[in-house]
Design an enzyme around this catalytic site. Structure first.
Site, PDB file in Angstrom:
ATOM      1  N   CYS A 267       0.817  -1.222   0.000  1.00 23.38           N
ATOM      2  CA  CYS A 267       0.000   0.000   0.000  1.00 23.38           C
ATOM      3  C   CYS A 267       0.849   1.270   0.000  1.00 23.38           C
ATOM      4  CB  CYS A 267      -0.998  -0.016   1.142  1.00 23.38           C
ATOM      5  SG  CYS A 267      -0.295   0.099   2.803  1.00 23.38           S
ATOM      6  N   HIS A 315      -3.030   1.289   6.750  1.00 22.72           N
ATOM      7  CA  HIS A 315      -3.284   1.205   5.303  1.00 22.72           C
ATOM      8  C   HIS A 315      -3.435   2.604   4.718  1.00 22.72           C
ATOM      9  CE1 HIS A 315      -4.265  -1.106   1.732  1.00 22.72           C
ATOM     10  NE2 HIS A 315      -5.265  -0.267   1.482  1.00 22.72           N
ATOM     11  N   HIS A 327      -5.581   1.656  -4.639  1.00 18.19           N
ATOM     12  CA  HIS A 327      -4.733   1.150  -3.562  1.00 18.19           C
ATOM     13  C   HIS A 327      -4.315  -0.283  -3.848  1.00 18.19           C
ATOM     14  CE1 HIS A 327      -7.827  -1.233  -0.972  1.00 18.19           C
ATOM     15  NE2 HIS A 327      -8.292  -1.126  -2.186  1.00 18.19           N
TER      16      HIS A 327
END
Length: 352
Positions: A267, A315, A327
């Protein structure tokens, strides 16, 4: 009847082929007998083998995905902690290399200056002052050997003060280098510890991923590919537009923890890669990226902003407008578009 059952077991295991040859070898006039024998054999086999046991129920795709998500909740913080340690380790190793570059010339300068003082003193006392030193001494109009020695002493003291300043700077850098060495050693130990922890969870993730792929092959379903629609959802120019365009171009590439592109990403690796294409450097760690940007509200968010999730900032994605982001979700799910409300949003940061 009790004695015939074991014989039937033996027959079915070792002599079935010979028995059928025997039956087929009979003449046509014995066909009814053969038929009755075959029927009897099939009946015995049915009794011995019995009905097949019901197969254990296989988990559904939804159950497998839910288990993967649960495991990922454990693994992602470990990966981000790993990214943190790795990014800090690289930064400190870079600092150590820069200190080494500063220390080397300072050490050489101090050594050469000390040698120079020694050579001047030795030369003066052995053969008298050199022409250069003699000219310098004569400038002060020394009238005696004592005056000449005083001038030399002053020159030496000034030179010694210069050396002392050099040595002090060098020693300060050496102390910083020693502290960095200790920190680097600690971070390397943390890196190894996290690597072992990650291996354990990775093995479980891999097991579930294999079950997931098997289930997909059975159903003919290829797995989730993220939301559909234009990418970016909203057009934007400037550096943010470059970052968003780069992120959109990565859709479909695999998730690999620790990867920063160009063929795979995690990420924070994806957001780092996207903004690097626009000339903005981000650290490969969600916590650091949170601190590298300026906070903006959701109503102020625009394409190119970083959007963070979960209270521990585990995240991050790149906002592309319209409530959507690009993402890198987790293993088994490639880089994709997704609605930001599918996870708990904790904030937006503007970089660049």
């Amino acid at each position: 009847m009790k004695e015939s059952l074991p014989m039937a077991r033996v027959l079915t295991r070792t002599h079935t082929g010979d028995y059928f040859k025997f039956l087929l070898g009979h003449s046509r006039r014995n066909l009814p007998v053969v038929s009755r024998g075959v029927a009897a054999l099939l009946l015995v086999l049915a009794v011995v083998v019995g009905p097949a046991a019901p197969a254990a129920a296989q988990p559904s795709l939804a159950e497998i995905e839910a288990e993967l998500d649960a495991q990922w909740l454990k693994l992602e913080p470990v990966i981000e902690q790993y990214n943190k340690v790795r990014s800090e380790l690289k930064a400190n190793q870079k600092k150590a290399a820069e200190l080494d570059k500063r220390i080397a010339p300072l050490s050489l300068q101090a050594s050469l200056a000390a040698d120079e003082i020694g050579e001047v003193a030795n030369s003066y006392y052995r053969t008298g002052p050199s022409s250069e030193l003699n000219a310098l001494l004569k400038t002060g109009s020394p009238t005696s050997l004592a005056d000449q020695l005083l001038v030399l002493d002053r020159i030496s003291k000034r030179r010694q003060q210069q050396i002392a300043a050099v040595v002090e700077t060098r020693d300060r850098y050496l102390a910083e280098r020693q502290a960095l060495d200790e920190l680097i050693a600690q971070q390397k130990a943390q890196d190894e510890e996290l690597a072992e922890k990650r291996k354990t969870i990775d093995a479980e993730i891999d097991r579930l991923e294999q079950a997931r792929l098997a289930a997909y092959r059975t159903t003919g379903y290829s797995g989730g590919s993220g939301a559909s629609g234009p990418c970016p959802a909203e057009s934007v120019g400037g550096a943010a537009g470059v970052a968003v365009g780069t992120a959109c171009a990565q859709i479909g590439k695999p998730y690999v923890w620790g990867a920063t592109g160009p063929n795979a990403f995690d990420c924070s690796g994806l957001t780092q890669y996207a903004w690097a294409s626009a000339g903005v450097g981000l650290t490969h760690f969600t916590g650091a990226q949170w601190n590298q940007g300026q906070s903006v509200s959701r109503s102020e968010a625009r394409p190119g902003d970083l959007v963070f999730f979960f209270s521990d900032l585990r995240h991050v994605g790149l906002y592309i407008g319209g409530g959507m982001m690009v993402h890198a979700p987790r293993p088994g799910q490639p880089v994709q578009m997704e609605n930001i409300d599918n996870m708990p949003v904790v904030g937006f940061k503007r970089v660049g």
